[in-house]
Every structure is written in structure tokens, then in C-alpha cells.
Design a protein around this motif. Sequence first.
Motif, mmCIF file in Angstrom:
data_model
loop_
_atom_site.group_PDB
_atom_site.id
_atom_site.type_symbol
_atom_site.label_atom_id
_atom_site.label_comp_id
_atom_site.label_asym_id
_atom_site.label_seq_id
_atom_site.Cartn_x
_atom_site.Cartn_y
_atom_site.Cartn_z
ATOM 1 N N CYS A 175 2.011 1.869 -3.575
ATOM 2 C CA CYS A 175 1.151 2.424 -4.557
ATOM 3 C C CYS A 175 0.769 4.010 -3.824
ATOM 4 O O CYS A 175 0.983 5.110 -4.946
ATOM 5 N N ILE A 176 0.123 4.190 -2.850
ATOM 6 C CA ILE A 176 0.561 5.840 -2.103
ATOM 7 C C ILE A 176 1.787 6.875 -2.856
ATOM 8 O O ILE A 176 1.697 7.464 -2.860
ATOM 9 N N GLY A 177 3.253 6.043 -2.888
ATOM 10 C CA GLY A 177 4.064 6.601 -3.460
ATOM 11 C C GLY A 177 3.787 6.740 -4.792
ATOM 12 O O GLY A 177 4.345 7.977 -5.097
ATOM 13 N N ILE A 178 3.846 6.287 -5.457
ATOM 14 C CA ILE A 178 3.567 5.827 -7.187
ATOM 15 C C ILE A 178 2.843 6.721 -7.226
ATOM 16 O O ILE A 178 2.427 8.071 -8.243
ATOM 17 N N LEU A 179 0.962 6.355 -6.240
ATOM 18 C CA LEU A 179 0.245 7.880 -6.542
ATOM 19 C C LEU A 179 0.432 9.866 -6.748
ATOM 20 O O LEU A 179 0.403 10.669 -7.352
ATOM 21 N N LEU A 180 1.514 9.662 -5.206
ATOM 22 C CA LEU A 180 1.319 10.911 -5.280
ATOM 23 C C LEU A 180 2.256 12.121 -6.264
ATOM 24 O O LEU A 180 2.554 12.495 -6.709
ATOM 25 N N MET A 181 4.018 10.594 -6.764
ATOM 26 C CA MET A 181 4.805 10.869 -7.709
ATOM 27 C C MET A 181 4.071 11.244 -9.315
ATOM 28 O O MET A 181 4.455 12.260 -10.155
ATOM 29 N N PHE A 209 0.431 -0.860 -0.285
ATOM 30 C CA PHE A 209 0.026 -0.339 -0.011
ATOM 31 C C PHE A 209 1.172 1.118 0.227
ATOM 32 O O PHE A 209 0.524 1.973 -0.893
ATOM 33 N N PRO A 210 1.893 1.609 1.033
ATOM 34 C CA PRO A 210 2.319 2.348 0.325
ATOM 35 C C PRO A 210 3.537 2.740 -0.224
ATOM 36 O O PRO A 210 3.619 4.171 -1.100
#
Length: 149
Positions: free
Chosen positions: A42-48, A39-40
Motif C-alpha cells: 500500500c505504501i509503495g502504491i501511494l508513493l508511486m 502495508f508495504p
Amino acid sequence: MRSWQLGINIAGLILGIAVILMASQLTVMDAAGPGGGFFPICIGILLMVSSGAMLIRGEEEPASARFLPPRPALLRIIMVLLALCVLAILMPRIGFLPAAIFTMLILLPAVERRSWLATALLAVAASVIIHGLFAYLLDVSLPRGPLGI
């Protein structure tokens, strides 16, 4: 694009990279499925992706765009945040169910104007349904107050 917008978008890219690097040290996948790092990442990719898209788009916001909503909407938002704080303070002291009912009795008239009878019925019904969902269906232990509820 304004300089502060550029700075926020670059910070978002850097934060996304940092999240991905730190999360990659955790287990991403194992035999049981996604691990603690899935999950982190995925969140990092979404943020980038979102920060990068904002950098590429680079449009100026219209002159009429406002950061804050109009005053009545802002007051409702503040009321909701305060009600959640009240709920967090009351829950360990009087239990989930009474705290949720009390909070909703305060919150519902601020968000949606209804009669007091409709407000009271909705507050009790929603609180009991949420309590039942968490306590019995999901088997989550909720705080009990001095009355045992």
C-alpha cells in the motif's frame, strides 16, 4: 519543473516500484487477514501515485514559496525533535512516566505559553493517561525506572 524536483519524483517512482517488488515476496493476505506484505505494498502504491501525480502536474512553485517555515516555527519544530530525543534517552534510565513528565514540562512552554501550574498539571495528566493507555489498556510493557514507576 526544476531538475532536482524531477529527480526526486523519478526516485519516488523507482522507490515505490522497489518497495512493491520486495513486499510482494512477503505474505500479502492469509486466512487471518492482511499479512506482512500488505502495508508495504500500500505504501509503495501511494508513493508511486504521489510521485507520478507530481510528475504529471509539473507546476513551478510560486516565487514566494519557502521550503523552511519562518524562524519561530522552525525553532519550535527543533525543540520538539530535541524533546523527543531527550525522552528516548531518559526513558530507559528513569522510566517512562518520569521521563514523559519531564519532557512535557520542557516541551509545553516552548510550544504553547501557559502558566507553570497549567503546564505542570497538563504534563502530569497527559503522561499518566498515556501510561495508563499503553500499560493497562493495550498491555504494552513500558520502561520502569529505579523507583519502579
